[in-house]
Write an enzyme that holds these catalytic residues in place. Structure first.
Site, PDB file in Angstrom:
ATOM      1  N   THR A   1      44.033  42.150  42.178  1.00 51.24           N
ATOM      2  CA  THR A   1      43.456  42.897  41.061  1.00 51.24           C
ATOM      3  C   THR A   1      42.318  42.058  40.472  1.00 51.24           C
ATOM      4  O   THR A   1      42.283  40.843  40.651  1.00 51.24           O
ATOM      5  CB  THR A   1      44.525  43.246  40.015  1.00 51.24           C
ATOM      6  OG1 THR A   1      45.153  42.048  39.581  1.00 51.24           O
ATOM      7  CG2 THR A   1      45.563  44.206  40.582  1.00 51.24           C
TER       8      THR A   1
ATOM      9  N   THR B   1      40.992  40.742  37.449  1.00 55.41           N
ATOM     10  CA  THR B   1      41.132  39.530  36.628  1.00 55.41           C
ATOM     11  C   THR B   1      41.954  38.476  37.363  1.00 55.41           C
ATOM     12  O   THR B   1      41.649  37.283  37.303  1.00 55.41           O
ATOM     13  CB  THR B   1      41.783  39.865  35.268  1.00 55.41           C
ATOM     14  OG1 THR B   1      40.974  40.850  34.609  1.00 55.41           O
ATOM     15  CG2 THR B   1      41.902  38.639  34.379  1.00 55.41           C
ATOM     16  N   CYS B   2      42.969  38.914  38.078  1.00 60.77           N
ATOM     17  CA  CYS B   2      43.844  37.983  38.800  1.00 60.77           C
ATOM     18  C   CYS B   2      43.083  37.249  39.908  1.00 60.77           C
ATOM     19  O   CYS B   2      43.244  36.040  40.083  1.00 60.77           O
ATOM     20  CB  CYS B   2      45.025  38.744  39.405  1.00 60.77           C
ATOM     21  SG  CYS B   2      45.950  39.708  38.198  1.00 60.77           S
ATOM     22  N   SER B   3      42.274  37.968  40.644  1.00 65.51           N
ATOM     23  CA  SER B   3      41.575  37.390  41.795  1.00 65.51           C
ATOM     24  C   SER B   3      40.260  36.711  41.455  1.00 65.51           C
ATOM     25  O   SER B   3      39.846  35.795  42.162  1.00 65.51           O
ATOM     26  CB  SER B   3      41.285  38.486  42.833  1.00 65.51           C
ATOM     27  OG  SER B   3      42.481  38.908  43.432  1.00 65.51           O
TER      28      SER B   3
END
Length: 161
Positions: free
Chosen positions: A46, A48-50
Site C-alpha cells: 500500500t 504509505t507502507c511501501s
C-alpha cells in the site's frame, strides 16, 4: 483493550517466507531475551507502507541495530505470499522479518485492529511501532491516521533508542 507500555505480548504464531521457504515464528522465538523493534502496517504494497514506513526502517536498519536492538520486524494482516513478495520487492528479505498475521489473531489480541472496509482492505492493523524487551512493551507509538507514518516511523524510533 489496546496493549500498553508495560504489558507482555500475547502468545502468537506468525508465518514468514524466508529464502529457505515458509517458517513459523512465535512471539516467544522472536522476543524472548531480546530487544526488538516491531512495527505494523495496514497492508503490504500500500502507498504509505511501501513508500514511507518500510523504507525508513530498511534505510535505518544498521543505526537501529547499533543502538542495542537485536532484531526488527514488520507485521501486517496479509498472507504469507504477499509478505514474502513484499520482502523480495523491497530488498528487505533477510534484513528484517516480514511477519504475516494472516488471520489478524495477533492484531486483535493486542487491540490494534482497524476496519478499513471503506477502502476495500477489510480488517487490518493500525499503523504502530513498539520497542519490545523480552516480550514486554517498553515503548508504543500509534498513528492517529493509517495514511501517516510519523509517530511510528524509523526516525521517531531512533529518537526513543
Amino acid at each position: 483493550m489496546t496493549i500498553a507500555v508495560g504489558d507482555k505480548l500475547p502468545n502468537a504464531t506468525f508465518k514468514e517466507k524466508t529464502a529457505d521457504g515458509p517458517v513459523e515464528v512465535t512471539t516467544e522465538l522472536l522476543f524472548k531475551g531480546k530487544r526488538v523493534v516491531l512495527f505494523a502496517v495496514p497492508g503490504a504494497f500500500t502507498p504509505t507502507c511501501s513508500l514511507n514506513h518500510l523504507p525508513g526502517y530498511l534505510e535505518n536498519r544498521d543505526a537501529i541495530l547499533a543502538r542495542g536492538v537485536d532484531d526488527i520486524a514488520v507485521v501486517a494482516v496479509n498472507d504469507l505470499h504477499v509478505m514474502g513478495a513484499w520482502a523480495t520487492h523491497s530488498g528487505g528479505m533477510g534484513k528484517i522479518h516480514f511477519l504475516s498475521d494472516w488471520n489478524a489473531a495477533f492484531t486483535k489480541a493486542i487491540g490494534m485492529e482497524i476496519d478499513l472496509s471503506a477502502g476495500t482492505l477489510g480488517i487490518r492493523s493500525k499503523r504502530y511501532s513498539m520497542l519490545v524487551e523480552d516480550g514486554v512493551v517498553k515503548a508504543l507509538n500509534i498513528e492517529e491516521s493509517p495514511g501517516q507514518a510519523t509517530a511510528s516511523g524509523a526516525a521517531a524510533m531512533l529518537e526513543l533508542l
